[in-house]
Design an enzyme around this catalytic site. Sequence first.
Site, PDB file in Angstrom:
ATOM      1  N   CYS A  27      -2.272  -2.824   7.680  1.00 14.77           N
ATOM      2  CA  CYS A  27      -2.155  -3.734   6.537  1.00 14.77           C
ATOM      3  C   CYS A  27      -0.902  -4.599   6.570  1.00 14.77           C
ATOM      4  O   CYS A  27      -0.953  -5.772   6.201  1.00 14.77           O
ATOM      5  CB  CYS A  27      -2.277  -2.954   5.236  1.00 14.77           C
ATOM      6  SG  CYS A  27      -3.975  -2.358   5.003  1.00 14.77           S
ATOM      7  N   ASP A  52       0.791  -1.253   0.000  1.00 11.78           N
ATOM      8  CA  ASP A  52       0.000   0.000   0.000  1.00 11.78           C
ATOM      9  C   ASP A  52       0.820   1.298   0.000  1.00 11.78           C
ATOM     10  O   ASP A  52       0.543   2.225   0.781  1.00 11.78           O
ATOM     11  CB  ASP A  52      -0.966   0.001   1.202  1.00 11.78           C
ATOM     12  CG  ASP A  52      -2.004  -1.119   1.136  1.00 11.78           C
ATOM     13  OD1 ASP A  52      -1.963  -1.921   0.182  1.00 11.78           O
ATOM     14  OD2 ASP A  52      -2.842  -1.194   2.054  1.00 11.78           O
ATOM     15  N   LYS A 106      -6.858  -4.920  -3.178  1.00 12.33           N
ATOM     16  CA  LYS A 106      -7.633  -5.531  -2.092  1.00 12.33           C
ATOM     17  C   LYS A 106      -8.582  -4.500  -1.496  1.00 12.33           C
ATOM     18  O   LYS A 106      -8.378  -3.297  -1.658  1.00 12.33           O
ATOM     19  CB  LYS A 106      -6.682  -6.065  -1.016  1.00 12.33           C
ATOM     20  CG  LYS A 106      -5.841  -4.965  -0.397  1.00 12.33           C
ATOM     21  CD  LYS A 106      -4.868  -5.491   0.612  1.00 12.33           C
ATOM     22  CE  LYS A 106      -4.015  -4.401   1.190  1.00 12.33           C
ATOM     23  NZ  LYS A 106      -4.770  -3.354   1.914  1.00 12.33           N
ATOM     24  N   ASP A 109      -4.491  -0.802  -1.727  1.00 10.58           N
ATOM     25  CA  ASP A 109      -5.804  -0.700  -1.108  1.00 10.58           C
ATOM     26  C   ASP A 109      -6.699  -0.083  -2.190  1.00 10.58           C
ATOM     27  O   ASP A 109      -6.324   0.930  -2.800  1.00 10.58           O
ATOM     28  CB  ASP A 109      -5.666   0.226   0.113  1.00 10.58           C
ATOM     29  CG  ASP A 109      -6.619  -0.091   1.239  1.00 10.58           C
ATOM     30  OD1 ASP A 109      -6.924  -1.272   1.475  1.00 10.58           O
ATOM     31  OD2 ASP A 109      -7.059   0.875   1.904  1.00 10.58           O
ATOM     32  N   HIS A 131     -10.660   6.851   1.536  1.00 15.61           N
ATOM     33  CA  HIS A 131      -9.269   6.729   1.083  1.00 15.61           C
ATOM     34  C   HIS A 131      -9.168   5.653   0.008  1.00 15.61           C
ATOM     35  O   HIS A 131      -9.982   4.737  -0.043  1.00 15.61           O
ATOM     36  CB  HIS A 131      -8.354   6.369   2.263  1.00 15.61           C
ATOM     37  CG  HIS A 131      -8.635   5.007   2.833  1.00 15.61           C
ATOM     38  ND1 HIS A 131      -9.657   4.779   3.723  1.00 15.61           N
ATOM     39  CD2 HIS A 131      -8.066   3.812   2.599  1.00 15.61           C
ATOM     40  CE1 HIS A 131      -9.689   3.499   4.021  1.00 15.61           C
ATOM     41  NE2 HIS A 131      -8.753   2.873   3.350  1.00 15.61           N
TER      42      HIS A 131
HETATM   43  C1  VGL Z   1      -4.849   0.635   5.696  1.00 14.74           C
HETATM   44  C2  VGL Z   1      -6.439   1.503   7.094  1.00 14.74           C
HETATM   45  C3  VGL Z   1      -7.394   1.372   6.107  1.00 14.74           C
HETATM   46  C4  VGL Z   1      -3.416   0.250   5.501  1.00 14.74           C
HETATM   47  C5  VGL Z   1      -5.793   0.492   4.697  1.00 14.74           C
HETATM   48  O1  VGL Z   1      -2.936   0.189   4.346  1.00 14.74           O
HETATM   49  O2  VGL Z   1      -2.743  -0.017   6.522  1.00 14.74           O
HETATM   50  N1  VGL Z   1      -5.186   1.133   6.883  1.00 14.74           N
HETATM   51  N2  VGL Z   1      -7.062   0.866   4.908  1.00 14.74           N
HETATM   52 ZN    ZN Z   2      -8.460   0.845   3.329  1.00 11.08          ZN
END
Ligand code: VGL
Ligand code: ZN
Length: 217
Positions: free
Chosen positions: A163, A20, A118, A58, A93
């Site tokens: 994540c 991510d 994902k 993400d 996000h």
């Molecule tokens: C993530 C919160 C929501 C991450 C993704 O990449 O850690 N954290 N979505």
């Molecule tokens: Zn997320």
Amino acid sequence: MTLLTADAPSHVTCALLVIDMQYDFMPGGALAVADGHTLVPLINRLGARFRNVILTQDWHPAGHISFASSHAERQPFDSIHLPYGAQTLWPDHCVQGTLGAQLHEGLDVPKAQLILRKGCNIGIDSYSAFLEADRHTQTGLTGYLKERGIDTLFVVGLALDFCVAWTAQDARAAGFNTFVIEDACRAIDMNGSLRQAWNDMLAVGVQRIESSEVFHD
Ligand code: VGL
Ligand code: ZN
């Protein structure tokens, strides 16, 4: 660390999993992780050391269940109960196709063969690159890695306490040797989440290492 050198046991096959590294998790992004952008050069150098590299994104549809904006009278960072369990709510996000969902343009990992997206199910979050938050729906990554003979994973990226941590624990559950390269990750760290994440990861046998151990190998 003797896993990456020419004299590594011939039965060990490693991959780097880059989690991510997207604009929404960088300073200025919707869910900024402090200093997230500073990882880019280090991750590029790590990427050059591995034959197998997988990137994740993400990748949420608009109106995703993990967004506070999808729930009346809820704020980002609240926790709610969903049919699959507790869910932290986030600012909107990494909405599919937006700039914030793009990988950082400085990321230069040309060897990456797979970009796994994902969190695409509107009603299920997925911190993990292996298993969605219902703890049932598979992304297919285990099959991809195992069919390629990969048995050892090095995990880096954002966010360490969400994540990265969920991915590393699920990697252990799927039977992979799993290393998290601590200095190649940054955390959100809310309500003790970073400390909890390390406790949980270490408890299932995730190994905590520094990038110097990979480069000095
Ligand atoms: C993530 C919160 C929501 C991450 C993704 O990449 O850690 N954290 N979505
Ligand atoms: Zn997320």
